[in-house]
Design an enzyme around this catalytic site. Structure first.
Site, PDB file in Angstrom:
ATOM      1  N   TYR A 158       0.840  -1.190   0.000  1.00  0.00           N
ATOM      2  CA  TYR A 158       0.000   0.000   0.000  1.00  0.00           C
ATOM      3  C   TYR A 158       0.876   1.240   0.000  1.00  0.00           C
ATOM      4  CZ  TYR A 158       1.173  -0.004   4.934  1.00  0.00           C
ATOM      5  OH  TYR A 158       1.867  -0.001   6.113  1.00  0.00           O
ATOM      6  N   HIS A 159       0.294   2.306  -0.439  1.00  0.00           N
ATOM      7  CA  HIS A 159       0.926   3.611  -0.402  1.00  0.00           C
ATOM      8  C   HIS A 159      -0.054   4.534   0.317  1.00  0.00           C
ATOM      9  CE1 HIS A 159       4.093   2.435  -3.168  1.00  0.00           C
ATOM     10  NE2 HIS A 159       3.161   1.746  -3.783  1.00  0.00           N
TER      11      HIS A 159
END
Length: 183
Positions: A158-159
């Site tokens: 994830y970012h």
């Protein structure tokens, strides 16, 4: 990589077009409707393949041998998890259910990714550099075997940038879209 590059017979796109979710969240429904239109675009990527010059993500491997790792990320997944308060205790952890791989679309993308990564590994010039496959291994060939491998090997990436759907308020988001992004 857009759908049309790994879903040649459009079977997975058909499944994606019919996908539904069990949610009362308007933003989740709006997002899913956007995703359904994207499966027909040759501009929106749904799969990202990365190649690393080492054994990843770590673990047991033989010293003195060079490894190459193919890694795939499914983008724009159809899975819709949830986060809920699980206790009146303010320091208790929330109850998180990611519902990863709870649908045929996400699983189908990852099965096709394994097949594509194998095809890449068997294409020159990479083919001449690779002695064999460690994971999932040459015994894993059928879609059902690949699905079992994916369930065992899947991870999350994830970012983190936000916690609220970036949709207009009337669609269940937190604000107004800029003028240039409106339909």
């Amino acid at each position: 990589m857009p759908f049309n590059l790994f879903d040649k017979d459009r079977g997975l796109a058909t499944v994606a077009s019919k996908h539904t979710i069990d949610s009362s969240c308007l933003a989740a429904h709006k997002t899913l409707e956007m995703q359904k239109s994207w499966v027909h675009s040759d501009k929106i990527p749904f799969m990202d393949i990365n190649v690393f010059d080492r054994f990843m993500p770590g673990g047991v491997f033989e010293q003195g041998i060079s490894y190459i790792t193919f890694n795939c990320m499914a983008l724009h997944t159809c899975s819709r998890g949830s986060v809920h308060v699980g206790s009146a205790d303010p320091v208790a952890s929330p109850v998180i259910d990611l519902q990863v791989l709870d649908n045929d679309v996400d699983m189908g993308i990852l099965v096709e990714a394994v097949k594509l990564m194998r095809k890449l590994a068997q294409t020159d010039p990479l083919k001449s550099l690779i002695d064999g496959e460690n994971f999932p291994g040459p015994a894993v060939q059928t879609d059902e075997q690949i699905k079992a491998f994916v369930r065992q090997a899947v991870g999350m990436t994830y970012h983190p940038i936000a916690t609220v759907g970036m949709l207009p308020k009337e669609d269940g988001g937190c604000g107004q879209q800029p003028e240039g992004l409106r339909n």
